[in-house]
Design a protein around this motif. Structure first.
Motif, PDB file in Angstrom:
ATOM      1  N   ALA A   8       0.845  -1.195   0.000  1.00 43.54           N
ATOM      2  CA  ALA A   8       0.000   0.000   0.000  1.00 43.54           C
ATOM      3  C   ALA A   8       0.878   1.241   0.000  1.00 43.54           C
ATOM      4  O   ALA A   8       1.881   1.324   0.712  1.00 43.54           O
ATOM      5  CB  ALA A   8      -0.910  -0.008   1.214  1.00 43.54           C
ATOM      6  N   LYS A   9       0.485   2.223  -0.827  1.00 44.99           N
ATOM      7  CA  LYS A   9       1.261   3.465  -0.879  1.00 44.99           C
ATOM      8  C   LYS A   9       0.315   4.654  -1.012  1.00 44.99           C
ATOM      9  O   LYS A   9      -0.802   4.525  -1.505  1.00 44.99           O
ATOM     10  CB  LYS A   9       2.265   3.442  -2.021  1.00 44.99           C
ATOM     11  CG  LYS A   9       1.683   3.393  -3.413  1.00 44.99           C
ATOM     12  CD  LYS A   9       2.794   3.393  -4.423  1.00 44.99           C
ATOM     13  CE  LYS A   9       2.423   3.446  -5.849  1.00 44.99           C
ATOM     14  NZ  LYS A   9       1.188   3.197  -6.375  1.00 44.99           N
ATOM     15  N   VAL A  48       5.076   4.816   1.719  1.00 46.28           N
ATOM     16  CA  VAL A  48       4.869   3.386   1.489  1.00 46.28           C
ATOM     17  C   VAL A  48       4.705   2.682   2.827  1.00 46.28           C
ATOM     18  O   VAL A  48       5.505   2.871   3.743  1.00 46.28           O
ATOM     19  CB  VAL A  48       6.058   2.776   0.713  1.00 46.28           C
ATOM     20  CG1 VAL A  48       5.833   1.302   0.465  1.00 46.28           C
ATOM     21  CG2 VAL A  48       6.283   3.508  -0.591  1.00 46.28           C
ATOM     22  N   LEU A  49       3.662   1.858   2.926  1.00 46.59           N
ATOM     23  CA  LEU A  49       3.393   1.091   4.142  1.00 46.59           C
ATOM     24  C   LEU A  49       4.313  -0.129   4.142  1.00 46.59           C
ATOM     25  O   LEU A  49       4.131  -1.047   3.355  1.00 46.59           O
ATOM     26  CB  LEU A  49       1.922   0.676   4.161  1.00 46.59           C
ATOM     27  CG  LEU A  49       1.311   0.321   5.498  1.00 46.59           C
ATOM     28  CD1 LEU A  49       1.387   1.505   6.450  1.00 46.59           C
ATOM     29  CD2 LEU A  49      -0.129  -0.084   5.319  1.00 46.59           C
ATOM     30  N   VAL A  50       5.344  -0.134   4.990  1.00 48.33           N
ATOM     31  CA  VAL A  50       6.318  -1.229   4.989  1.00 48.33           C
ATOM     32  C   VAL A  50       6.007  -2.309   6.020  1.00 48.33           C
ATOM     33  O   VAL A  50       6.425  -3.444   5.874  1.00 48.33           O
ATOM     34  CB  VAL A  50       7.769  -0.707   5.190  1.00 48.33           C
ATOM     35  CG1 VAL A  50       8.220   0.050   3.969  1.00 48.33           C
ATOM     36  CG2 VAL A  50       7.895   0.128   6.434  1.00 48.33           C
ATOM     37  N   ALA A  51       5.277  -1.956   7.079  1.00 45.51           N
ATOM     38  CA  ALA A  51       4.907  -2.945   8.105  1.00 45.51           C
ATOM     39  C   ALA A  51       3.445  -2.721   8.494  1.00 45.51           C
ATOM     40  O   ALA A  51       3.154  -2.105   9.524  1.00 45.51           O
ATOM     41  CB  ALA A  51       5.817  -2.832   9.312  1.00 45.51           C
ATOM     42  N   PRO A  52       2.495  -3.218   7.680  1.00 42.35           N
ATOM     43  CA  PRO A  52       1.078  -2.969   7.965  1.00 42.35           C
ATOM     44  C   PRO A  52       0.558  -3.682   9.210  1.00 42.35           C
ATOM     45  O   PRO A  52      -0.402  -3.242   9.822  1.00 42.35           O
ATOM     46  CB  PRO A  52       0.368  -3.483   6.715  1.00 42.35           C
ATOM     47  CG  PRO A  52       1.317  -4.411   6.069  1.00 42.35           C
ATOM     48  CD  PRO A  52       2.685  -3.971   6.443  1.00 42.35           C
ATOM     49  N   GLN A  53       1.200  -4.778   9.636  1.00 42.78           N
ATOM     50  CA  GLN A  53       0.728  -5.545  10.792  1.00 42.78           C
ATOM     51  C   GLN A  53       1.205  -4.959  12.121  1.00 42.78           C
ATOM     52  O   GLN A  53       0.724  -5.354  13.173  1.00 42.78           O
ATOM     53  CB  GLN A  53       1.157  -7.017  10.678  1.00 42.78           C
ATOM     54  CG  GLN A  53       2.633  -7.281  10.776  1.00 42.78           C
ATOM     55  CD  GLN A  53       3.410  -6.978   9.489  1.00 42.78           C
ATOM     56  OE1 GLN A  53       2.834  -6.575   8.484  1.00 42.78           O
ATOM     57  NE2 GLN A  53       4.703  -7.146   9.527  1.00 42.78           N
ATOM     58  N   ALA A  54       2.128  -4.003  12.107  1.00 45.17           N
ATOM     59  CA  ALA A  54       2.661  -3.412  13.338  1.00 45.17           C
ATOM     60  C   ALA A  54       1.614  -2.500  13.985  1.00 45.17           C
ATOM     61  O   ALA A  54       0.681  -2.040  13.346  1.00 45.17           O
ATOM     62  CB  ALA A  54       3.921  -2.619  13.025  1.00 45.17           C
ATOM     63  N   ARG A  60       7.032   4.388   5.385  1.00 43.90           N
ATOM     64  CA  ARG A  60       8.337   4.970   5.088  1.00 43.90           C
ATOM     65  C   ARG A  60       8.228   5.906   3.890  1.00 43.90           C
ATOM     66  O   ARG A  60       7.537   5.592   2.920  1.00 43.90           O
ATOM     67  CB  ARG A  60       9.328   3.858   4.797  1.00 43.90           C
ATOM     68  CG  ARG A  60      10.726   4.345   4.644  1.00 43.90           C
ATOM     69  CD  ARG A  60      11.683   3.201   4.413  1.00 43.90           C
ATOM     70  NE  ARG A  60      13.021   3.730   4.509  1.00 43.90           N
ATOM     71  CZ  ARG A  60      13.973   3.226   5.242  1.00 43.90           C
ATOM     72  NH1 ARG A  60      13.746   2.149   5.936  1.00 43.90           N
ATOM     73  NH2 ARG A  60      15.156   3.771   5.274  1.00 43.90           N
ATOM     74  N   MET A  61       8.918   7.028   3.960  1.00 45.83           N
ATOM     75  CA  MET A  61       8.955   7.968   2.842  1.00 45.83           C
ATOM     76  C   MET A  61      10.082   7.521   1.917  1.00 45.83           C
ATOM     77  O   MET A  61      11.240   7.459   2.336  1.00 45.83           O
ATOM     78  CB  MET A  61       9.187   9.396   3.356  1.00 45.83           C
ATOM     79  CG  MET A  61       8.048   9.901   4.211  1.00 45.83           C
ATOM     80  SD  MET A  61       8.365  11.423   5.141  1.00 45.83           S
ATOM     81  CE  MET A  61       9.089  12.491   3.965  1.00 45.83           C
TER      82      MET A  61
END
Length: 177
Positions: A8-9, A48-54, A60-61
């Motif tokens: 996802a971004k 950008v969503l790098v860790a959606p489960q956290a 992160r940009m």
């Protein structure tokens, strides 16, 4: 090559709050997704969503196109480094002359010395299937004649009208040289 796991971004991010990390890897803290999108837009990069489960999700940009390119490059390199296992195959019939046997055995030894695994197959034609023990004897003879350079990785197995074994080369250690 298309990255299978979709990331996802920007406007695709559905979380209310995200933990934002800038391009240099510094934590900017937890903020609303709208604020994070404004910051990313000002910097001229994607969020950008790098860790959606956290908890909270980590965004992160970064330059998304560059991120995908780097990820594909890593996958290609990993795939390139994988060693493909190649089998060679030698087929025998039940009624084989000694000279023909020795010729095929010589070829099997060459394959093993080159580092290939070898599948040795006894083909039973017609009523030959009644003499399975004779086929097993031929396989045992091949194993005994190659025991100095190969080991059996799969014992004799009857598959339909074929009986086979798989030989693999014994790795040569420094003290054997």
């Amino acid at each position: 090559m298309y990255i299978s796991d979709k990331v996802a971004k920007n406007a695709e991010i559905r979380a209310r709050k995200v933990l934002v990390i800038d391009q240099d890897g510094n934590k900017l803290g937890e903020m609303s997704t709208k604020e994070a999108l404004k910051l990313a837009e000002q910097a001229g990069v994607d969020l950008v969503l790098v860790a959606p489960q956290a908890k909270p999700p980590v965004a992160r940009m970064m330059d998304y196109g560059k991120y995908i390119y780097e990820k594909e490059k890593k996958e290609k390199l990993a795939k390139k480094k994988q060693k493909k296992q190649v089998f060679k195959e030698m087929k025998f019939r039940l009624r084989i002359d000694e000279h023909d046997f020795n010729t095929k055995l010589k070829k099997i030894r060459e394959f093993l010395e080159d580092g290939y695994k070898v599948r040795v197959v006894i083909m039973f034609l017609g009523r030959d299937i009644l003499f399975k023990e004779k086929g097993k004897e031929i396989l045992d003879k091949v194993v005994s004649k190659t025991s100095d350079i190969a080991k059996v990785s799969r014992e004799a197995k009857l598959l339909g009208k074929d009986m086979d074994i798989i030989l693999e080369p014994i790795p040569i250690t420094e003290d054997k040289k």
